[in-house]
Design an enzyme around this catalytic site. Sequence first.
Site, short mmCIF file in Angstrom:
data_model
loop_
_atom_site.label_atom_id
_atom_site.label_comp_id
_atom_site.label_asym_id
_atom_site.label_seq_id
_atom_site.Cartn_x
_atom_site.Cartn_y
_atom_site.Cartn_z
N SER A 144 45.94 -7.03 45.04
CA SER A 144 45.80 -6.22 43.74
C SER A 144 44.51 -6.35 43.20
O SER A 144 43.85 -7.31 43.55
CB SER A 144 46.97 -6.67 42.75
N TYR A 157 50.09 -13.95 37.31
CA TYR A 157 49.99 -12.91 38.31
C TYR A 157 48.62 -12.91 39.19
O TYR A 157 48.48 -12.84 40.15
CB TYR A 157 50.28 -11.41 37.72
#
Length: 218
Positions: A144, A157
């Site tokens: 990501s 995250y």
Amino acid sequence: MATAAAPSAASRIAVVTGASSGIGAATARQLAAAGYRVVLTARRKDRIEALAEEIQAAGHQATAYPLDVTDRAAVDEFATAFRTIGVLVNNAGGALGADPVATGDPEDWRRMYETNVLGTLNLTQALLPKLEASGDGTVVVVSSTAGFATYEGGAGYVAAKHAEHVLAETLRLEIVGRPVRVIEIAPGMVKTDEFALTRFSGDEEKAAKVYAGVPDPL
């Protein structure tokens, strides 16, 4: 000059983790359309079986295999089903919560690390010999942009995705000269059906705010 040999049937096998929805399901559809026999893995048996049926109805090859990527014994057993494979797409992962570091839930952090990082490690370790045996293997790590830039409420995250990025970067250095390429794909904001809902424990209002102002795909 010798002509390159056509890829074997085994090298046309593609394993996709987290294939029950979102990017994983879309990736599986594209690989199947490209001629791969796709092996769909995820915890939700009903979802991947439905996707396998959809892909088969379109004239392609797909098999559903329920799997929790954090269960190393189950992953190792899964790997015994293959002599060689061509592609591994490490897509399983996700975000949980959006609390600041001061009040973040350590259990959420642990679960994100186990799924995003250790899940990728488990599948990569178990299937790397099979990928190498194909003579033309590919490991794809879906990380990501969160692995490169942080934001408030996203530390858990971001930390997991940064670790996943480093795993891919290091693996690439370690297997130079062997017939396996390592590809990292780091998506930005993607409006999928479940990512934000999962992050906010099914709270549809909070999930909708994540994508406020984001146009639907054409």
